[in-house]
Design a protein around this motif. Structure first.
Motif, short mmCIF file in Angstrom:
data_model
loop_
_atom_site.label_atom_id
_atom_site.label_comp_id
_atom_site.label_asym_id
_atom_site.label_seq_id
_atom_site.Cartn_x
_atom_site.Cartn_y
_atom_site.Cartn_z
N VAL A 79 0.87 -1.18 0.00
CA VAL A 79 0.00 0.00 0.00
C VAL A 79 0.91 1.22 0.00
N ILE A 80 0.74 2.08 -1.00
CA ILE A 80 1.57 3.29 -1.09
C ILE A 80 0.69 4.52 -0.98
N ASP A 81 1.08 5.42 -0.12
CA ASP A 81 0.35 6.70 -0.04
C ASP A 81 1.39 7.81 0.10
N ARG A 82 1.04 8.99 -0.41
CA ARG A 82 2.00 10.10 -0.31
C ARG A 82 2.01 10.70 1.10
N LEU B 298 -14.97 14.96 8.05
CA LEU B 298 -14.89 15.86 9.20
C LEU B 298 -13.82 16.95 9.03
N LEU B 299 -13.30 17.12 7.81
CA LEU B 299 -12.27 18.14 7.59
C LEU B 299 -12.79 19.54 7.95
N TYR B 300 -14.08 19.77 7.65
CA TYR B 300 -14.60 21.11 7.89
C TYR B 300 -14.56 21.46 9.39
#
Ligand SMILES: Cc1cc2nc3c(=O)[nH]c(=O)nc-3n(C[C@H](O)[C@H](O)[C@H](O)COP(=O)(O)OP(=O)(O)OC[C@H]3O[C@@H](n4cnc5c(N)ncnc54)[C@H](O)[C@@H]3O)c2cc1C
Length: 430
Positions: A30-33, A42-44
């Motif tokens: 699994v590769i993620d930056r 829930l970012l807001y």
């Protein structure tokens, strides 16, 4: 042993990895930056100072640590060669694969006006959410100090472009923050006078909902003091200014762009049919035409499922797609086949989306929920929103901590994450 390379540990990539966890016939990378899985719904709340970044993100390594056949790596994939079966990371590393699952999601889209990004904020990553919070809180600090009424008005105006769920949720939570929670904190300004303007190009906000629910959301926002402008097109964004089609120019120190998304640029590296936002249309089993071992899942997919339902760009759909691919690979391994012709005859090879509904929150205590023909709004919908979102959070400790922190802030009307990280130079703009 087959090697599955999963690009992106968002909702789709993680669901696929979990389906393949500890399965004997597969090794998985699994590769993620980034090193974390992000709960974007829930970012807001991070942007509006109610939650902190770690509340809504969890280490990918930690989530998958019990899966002995899965290796997690942090790298940004910059090139994919589906025919040669390898992908290349920014680190220069080349990753070979037997099966590829491209699940790198979407990014903010500006309808071909990428220069607007320089003059607006967006909401897609933790860094974006922290930038928004820093901008709003810094503007309030500057407004508290200035003696210039026009400057104060500009600093105290937030313009949000895009009346979809992100714009509506941001507008509602800014109204809660400034009109209620922060009111006692300043001496020279009244934060309740902060102007929040929500701009939507079509004739109603929350277009994916019924017109009654759109109207409810609009009335609710207006009762919170938000100015909702529908049928309003933005033609240009310059520093601190929104140019509207009507010729009007809106001045706002904080301009938030929540009007569009486009597929991750990696989608363009796979020669497959795509829509205007760059989203790929896969075959019904989620593989890419011509490449039976290359799959796509999540926000970078544009498709109708086996029942002809449009698959929406939301978290449950992404999870279902990732899980489907994982299970399909397991089924193929069991049947010892990898040919597309065999897959057509394999049971459940075609993806089917199970609509669990969608929801948007409109300030404290109010939300709209739409699930099939069921429509709910108001406090009950808000309670449903609250429970479903908390339950989806990854990892029990995280859930509990978020729940307690949130409950405390809710009762006290006192969001705890009001810290400006990396304050700007006082001589420069916010
Ligand atoms: C502000 C906001 C609010 C939302 N609210 C809701 C909501 O209330 N309910 C709901 O259901 N959905 C909501 N969504 C949509 C939901 O978050 C997405 O549909 C979902 O995240 C899509 O999952 P995904 O796995 O396709 O992509 P993502 O979750 O975006 O994951 C993509 C992953 O790929 C990684 N990546 C990208 N490019 C590369 C690369 N080149 N190399 C390596 N890694 C890469 C990223 O770091 C990321 O971890 C919201 C989205 C936003 C932005």
């Amino acid at each position: 042993m087959k090697h599955v390379l999963i690009i992106g540990a968002g909702f789709a990539g993680l669901a696929c990895a979990k389906a393949l966890a500890n399965k004997k016939k597969f090794t998985v990378t699994v590769i993620d930056r980034t090193n974390h899985h992000l709960f974007q719904p829930l970012l807001y709340q991070v942007a509006s100072a109610s939650l902190t970044a770690p509340d809504i993100a969890q280490s990918i390594r930690q989530i998958l640590c019990k899966a002995k056949n899965i290796t997690v790596l942090m790298d940004e994939i910059i090139a994919i060669d589906p025919a040669a079966r390898h992908a290349t990371g920014r680190s220069g590393t080349v990753f070979d694969f037997d099966h590829l699952v491209l699940a790198s999601g979407a990014r903010t889209g500006y309808f071909g006006n990428d220069h607007w990004a320089a003059h607006s904020l967006c909401l897609k990553s933790l860094a974006d959410a922290q930038d928004i919070r820093r901008r709003i809180l810094t503007c309030l600090e500057k407004a508290e100090m200035t003696k210039d009424a026009a400057e104060c008005k500009r600093l105290m105006t937030i313009a949000i472009v895009g009346g979809g769920p992100t714009g509506v949720e941001l507008a509602g939570s800014f109204a809660d923050l400034t009109h209620r929670s922060l009111q006692s904190n300043y001496r020279n300004i009244d934060t309740a006078r902060l102007s929040i303007i929500l701009i939507e190009g079509s004739d109603r906000i929350l277009e994916a909902y019924s017109s009654e629910q759109s109207q409810y959301a609009k009335s609710r926002l207006e009762s919170l003091g938000v100015v909702v402008m529908v049928n309003t097109r933005v033609t240009e964004v310059t520093a601190g200014k929104l140019h509207l089609k009507s010729g009007e120019i809106l001045e706002a120190e904080s301009i938030i762009w929540a009007a569009g998304v486009e597929a991750s640029p990696l989608a363009a590296q796979i020669s497959a049919a795509s829509d205007r936002s760059g989203r790929i249309t896969p075959l019904p089993d989620l593989s890419v035409p011509g490449f039976p071992s290359v799959f796509v899942a999540g926000d970078l997919v544009n498709m109708r499922d086996s029942e002809d339902q449009v698959v929406p760009g939301i978290a449950p759909a992404a999870m279902q797609m990732g899980d489907h691919i994982g299970r399909l690979l397991l089924e193929e391994a069991r049947l010892e086949t990898t040919s597309f012709a065999d897959r057509k005859t394999t049971l459940r090879a075609n993806f089917r989306y199970h609509d669990k509904g969608f929801m948007a929150i409109i300030g404290k205590n109010h939300a709209v929920v739409k699930s099939g023909k069921t429509e709910l709004q108001g406090f009950v919908a808000w309670l449903m929103w609250l429970f479903i979102h908390i339950l989806f959070l990854v990892g029990f400790r995280n859930k509990l901590a978020v729940l307690l922190g949130w409950a405390f802030a809710y009762i006290k009307d006192n969001p705890s994450a009001r810290v400006i990280i990396n304050p700007p130079n006082p001589q420069s703009g916010p």
